[in-house]
Design an enzyme around this catalytic site. Structure first.
Site, short mmCIF file in Angstrom:
data_model
loop_
_atom_site.label_atom_id
_atom_site.label_comp_id
_atom_site.label_asym_id
_atom_site.label_seq_id
_atom_site.Cartn_x
_atom_site.Cartn_y
_atom_site.Cartn_z
N SER A 253 -2.57 5.28 -12.22
CA SER A 253 -2.11 6.10 -11.09
C SER A 253 -0.93 7.01 -11.39
CB SER A 253 -1.76 5.21 -9.91
OG SER A 253 -2.94 4.78 -9.26
N TYR B 3 -1.88 2.72 0.71
CA TYR B 3 -2.27 3.31 -0.57
C TYR B 3 -3.79 3.40 -0.67
CZ TYR B 3 -1.62 4.32 -5.54
OH TYR B 3 -1.59 4.91 -6.78
N SER B 4 -4.32 4.59 -0.91
CA SER B 4 -5.76 4.78 -1.00
C SER B 4 -6.09 5.82 -2.06
CB SER B 4 -6.33 5.23 0.35
OG SER B 4 -7.71 5.52 0.23
N ASN B 5 -6.89 5.42 -3.03
CA ASN B 5 -7.31 6.36 -4.07
C ASN B 5 -8.24 7.45 -3.54
OD1 ASN B 5 -5.94 5.30 -6.38
ND2 ASN B 5 -7.29 3.52 -6.24
N GLY C 50 0.99 2.64 -12.50
CA GLY C 50 -0.45 2.65 -12.40
C GLY C 50 -1.09 1.49 -13.13
#
Length: 405
Positions: free
Chosen positions: A101, A209-211, A356
């Site tokens: 990340s 938190y969201s990809n 990340g």
């Protein structure tokens, strides 16, 4: 896959993917093994403390750990452990790794450059640029994608998403045997999986938190520039900064050049001989995409972080936007999140950056205007060992930033 952006502070976890110019410095040659890497003669005891803190990661079970600290005093690099459990080859501090990340900070910087060029607006609704991809896109802004307040569900980190329960040994082995690590998942497939699930909350009302947010930002870069996100980040950031060891691999499964192997530990039961370290170095990172696919080195990451925090990539107006944070935890401000850049509180003060995690690799990139710290380690083991490695990682950051202040 529940591997949250993990950063330990006093035993509390916070951010992860699958889970952030000044004088030239004379950098030493690539080190190997557990030896210090900055200079032939150590600068007082600082280098020794840094190496000891780095080696604590492999002492806690990580197979390798590499780091670079860059400040006005010069450049220190260190390495600990082995790059390959099969051969015992020592880890190299100049080796490449998957940054997870940390990719988000480069993508966010690219989006903000487009904002500076008036090709995008932070408060533009998503539906203006990418209509029809997710329900309620007219109420989701570019800013909310950048700072994870969109409410969009994350199919990479939640049960029922694109991964099965990989912490079940039989499930993980079946997934590997079926080619799970080599499967291509496009950004549009990931976004579609998110859109098929109810959002976590109304846009702008909370933080999670969201990809999915960064998958959409990658598509937004492509829609705005006509280039794939990796090509645009390379053109705007990697190439101008001379980050020659960094690349976006697309669907390619390998890591070119020297690198440490990454592992996933399968724990069948408690007791001796119950754990197997599966080599997951070769993997298709397409599912991570603009949220976490970059391959880099500690030197390249620090070069980027230094340029960003020195104001070389964004004007002051947009740096203020990037560093305007929202709390990730209503109970406190140990970790607050801006536009692809987090603020983390250490004992000696706040640092800016990101971390990340992706299969086999964990990365930390944090800095101030006068010091940048990049760390990569290949964690392995059961939950107890993972906790010990996260504690050692947090200890390294404390040592790197605070031991001499």
């Amino acid at each position: 896959m529940k591997r949250r952006l993990a950063l330990v502070a006093a035993a509390a976890a916070c951010l992860a993917l699958a889970a952030p110019v000044a004088p030239a410095f004379a950098a030493p040659g690539p080190p190997t093994g557990d030896g210090p890497a900055a200079t032939a003669e150590q600068r007082g005891g600082t280098d020794g403390r840094r190496q000891q803190a780095l080696s604590a990661l492999t002492g806690a079970g990580a197979s390798s750990a590499v780091a670079e600290v860059r400040d006005r005093g010069g450049v220190w690099r260190g390495a600990s452990g082995v790059a390959d459990l099969a051969t015992g080859a020592p880890a190299r501090a100049d080796g490449r790794f998957r940054v997870g990340s940390v990719t988000k900070t480069l993508v966010a910087t690219t989006v903000l450059q487009l904002v500076g060029e008036r090709r995008l607006g932070l408060d533009d609704p998503l539906a203006r640029h990418l209509p029809g991809l997710v329900p309620g896109a007219e109420h989701i802004t570019v800013r909310q994608l950048l700072n994870h307040t969109s409410g969009l569900w994350d199919p990479t980190n939640e049960s029922g998403g694109i991964f099965p329960n990989l912490f079940e040994p039989a499930v993980f082995r079946a997934w590997i045997a079926d080619g799970g690590l080599r499967r291509t998942v496009t950004a549009r497939q990931l976004v579609a999986a998110s859109a098929a699930h109810a959002p976590d909350f109304p846009p702008g009302s909370a933080w999670n938190y969201s990809n999915t947010n960064y998958a959409l930002l990658g598509l937004l870069i492509e829609r705005t520039t006509g280039h794939e996100y990796g090509e645009e980040v390379t053109r705007r950031i990697l190439r101008p900064l001379g980050m020659s060891h960094s690349l976006f691999p697309g669907t390619s499964t390998g890591i070119p050049g020297p690198h440490a192997h990454g592992y996933w530990t399968v724990v069948d039961e408690t007791g001796p001989g119950s754990r197997t370290d599966v080599d997951v170095t070769e993997q298709n990172p397409s599912w991570a995409g603009a949220a976490g696919a970059l391959i880099s080195t500690t030197e390249d990451l620090n070069r980027f972080q230094r340029a960003l925090l020195k104001g070389q990539l964004l004007p002051q107006r947009l740096m203020r936007e990037m560093t305007a944070t929202v709390p990730t935890d209503p109970a406190g401000h140990q970790l607050d999140y801006g536009l692809g850049l987090a603020r983390y509180q250490l004992s000696c003060g706040p640092v800016l950056g990101h971390n990340g995690g992706i299969f086999g690799y964990d990365t930390q990139l944090w800095g101030t205007a006068d010091r940048q710290v990049a760390l990569s380690y290949t964690g392995r083991g059961d939950r107890e060992q993972d906790a010990a490695q996260q504690a050692a990682m947090a200890g390294f950051l404390e040592t790197a930033f605070c031991a001499d202040r």
